[in-house]
Scaffold this motif. Structure first.
Motif, PDB file in Angstrom:
ATOM      1  N   ILE A 232      15.970  -7.917   7.380  1.00  0.00           N
ATOM      2  CA  ILE A 232      14.525  -7.773   7.211  1.00  0.00           C
ATOM      3  C   ILE A 232      13.881  -7.849   8.583  1.00  0.00           C
ATOM      4  N   ASN A 233      12.998  -6.903   8.868  1.00  0.00           N
ATOM      5  CA  ASN A 233      12.305  -6.855  10.160  1.00  0.00           C
ATOM      6  C   ASN A 233      10.811  -6.706   9.900  1.00  0.00           C
ATOM      7  N   LEU A 234      10.013  -7.688  10.329  1.00  0.00           N
ATOM      8  CA  LEU A 234       8.566  -7.664  10.131  1.00  0.00           C
ATOM      9  C   LEU A 234       7.878  -7.213  11.420  1.00  0.00           C
ATOM     10  N   ILE A 235       7.058  -6.168  11.317  1.00  0.00           N
ATOM     11  CA  ILE A 235       6.342  -5.635  12.466  1.00  0.00           C
ATOM     12  C   ILE A 235       4.867  -6.027  12.355  1.00  0.00           C
TER      13      ILE A 235
ATOM     14  N   GLU B  62       1.965  -5.296   8.835  1.00  0.00           N
ATOM     15  CA  GLU B  62       1.703  -3.872   9.029  1.00  0.00           C
ATOM     16  C   GLU B  62       2.872  -3.023   8.536  1.00  0.00           C
ATOM     17  N   ARG B  63       4.090  -3.406   8.923  1.00  0.00           N
ATOM     18  CA  ARG B  63       5.283  -2.695   8.455  1.00  0.00           C
ATOM     19  C   ARG B  63       6.418  -3.688   8.230  1.00  0.00           C
ATOM     20  N   ILE B  64       7.158  -3.484   7.153  1.00  0.00           N
ATOM     21  CA  ILE B  64       8.363  -4.255   6.866  1.00  0.00           C
ATOM     22  C   ILE B  64       9.524  -3.278   6.739  1.00  0.00           C
TER      23      ILE B  64
ATOM     24  N   LYS C 294       0.826  -1.209   0.000  1.00  0.00           N
ATOM     25  CA  LYS C 294       0.000   0.000   0.000  1.00  0.00           C
ATOM     26  C   LYS C 294       0.860   1.260   0.000  1.00  0.00           C
ATOM     27  N   LYS C 295       1.969   1.243   0.747  1.00  0.00           N
ATOM     28  CA  LYS C 295       2.802   2.431   0.846  1.00  0.00           C
ATOM     29  C   LYS C 295       4.272   2.040   0.931  1.00  0.00           C
ATOM     30  N   PHE C 296       5.126   2.838   0.278  1.00  0.00           N
ATOM     31  CA  PHE C 296       6.563   2.536   0.219  1.00  0.00           C
ATOM     32  C   PHE C 296       7.359   3.793   0.557  1.00  0.00           C
TER      33      PHE C 296
END
Length: 268
Positions: free
Chosen positions: A115-118, A92-94, A57-59
């Motif tokens: 890589i960090n997945l929230i 939600e956020r990467i 959706k957003k970058f």
């Protein structure tokens, strides 16, 4: 101080060049932001041979730190017509740190560092029996097996992408058996998962296969009250931790209960 016409011309040309350069950088920045989502989506689809798709959706991207942020990203499997299991992985956020950004633009590949997945939400749905297993008539979903398959998929992806560090913060895992609509979904929340200093062993001692190593694999979840699909068995605990580096497996306040009719058995 009087500036000669020649110097004024040099200054004017220099100002035009710097201004044009700044304009080009600004245009390139907005072009990259607008096209990066499409590039990443095409990258995921090509690397998975069309079996997996990504929607973002957003970058955002920071040119100084090479930090990339994807908001409301969704990975989902596309071969639901023939596959035994479908996957939907919404995050939600990467947060991604890349080593180089130019390969993404010119070669459509990313050289990752971490890589960090929230707040990821992993949903696994069993659609049909697994015909490639020994017991093809098995209809019941297995939580350890499905989580193992998800881990194997993550491991394979990290091996291809050559990521140094991978983290899941506050993850959620849900297993749904669509072959038995009456069964309740199994859900695990508060998942913390870390893989640090990943590396590939390319030695020939293990044959032609590349083996994934890590300095540490850590898994933790807390305050769980897991009701299994039959609606009778329940697993509760306050904390569960696995740390490979410290050779530690820890369960705190674990309770297993089973209900049969009006009777209830409790195991601690």
């Amino acid at each position: 101080m009087i500036i000669s016409p020649f110097k004024r011309r040099i200054l004017r040309i220099t100002a035009y060049i710097l201004g044009s350069f700044i304009v080009l950088l600004t245009v390139f920045h907005f072009w990259f932001i607008n096209h990066a989502e499409e590039l990443l989506e095409e990258l995921v689809e090509s690397r998975s041979n069309g079996k997996l798709k990504l929607k973002v959706k957003k970058f955002r991207f920071n040119w100084f730190s090479n930090d990339m942020q994807l908001r409301n990203a969704v990975f989902y499997s596309t071969d639901t017509a023939t596959a035994a299991t479908s996957y939907r992985f919404s995050v939600e956020r990467i947060h991604v740190r890349v080593k180089e950004i130019l390969p993404l633009i010119f070669e459509k590949k990313i050289i990752f560092d971490s890589i960090n997945l929230i707040n990821p939400d992993i949903r696994v749905s069993r659609l049909r029996s697994l015909k490639d297993t020994v017991s093809s008539k098995e209809e019941n979903t297995s939580l350890p097996q499905e989580m193992g398959r998800v881990y194997k998929s993550i491991q394979d992806a990290l091996q291809v992408l050559k990521v140094n560090s991978f983290r899941i913060n506050n993850g959620k895992f849900t297993l749904i058996n669509k072959m038995a609509p009456d069964e309740l979904p199994v859900t695990i929340t508060n998942i913390q998962f870390h893989l640090d200093n990943l590396r590939i062993d390319t030695s020939t001692t293990a044959g032609s296969h590349k083996i994934l190593f890590s300095d540490n694999v850590a898994l933790q979840t807390h305050h769980q009250d897991i009701l299994f699909p039959d609606g009778r068995h329940r697993l509760s605990f306050s904390n569960f931790r696995i740390n490979i580096l410290n050779k530690m497996v820890e369960f705190d306040s674990c309770t297993v209960t089973a209900t049969r009719g009006r009777q209830r058995q409790k195991f601690i």
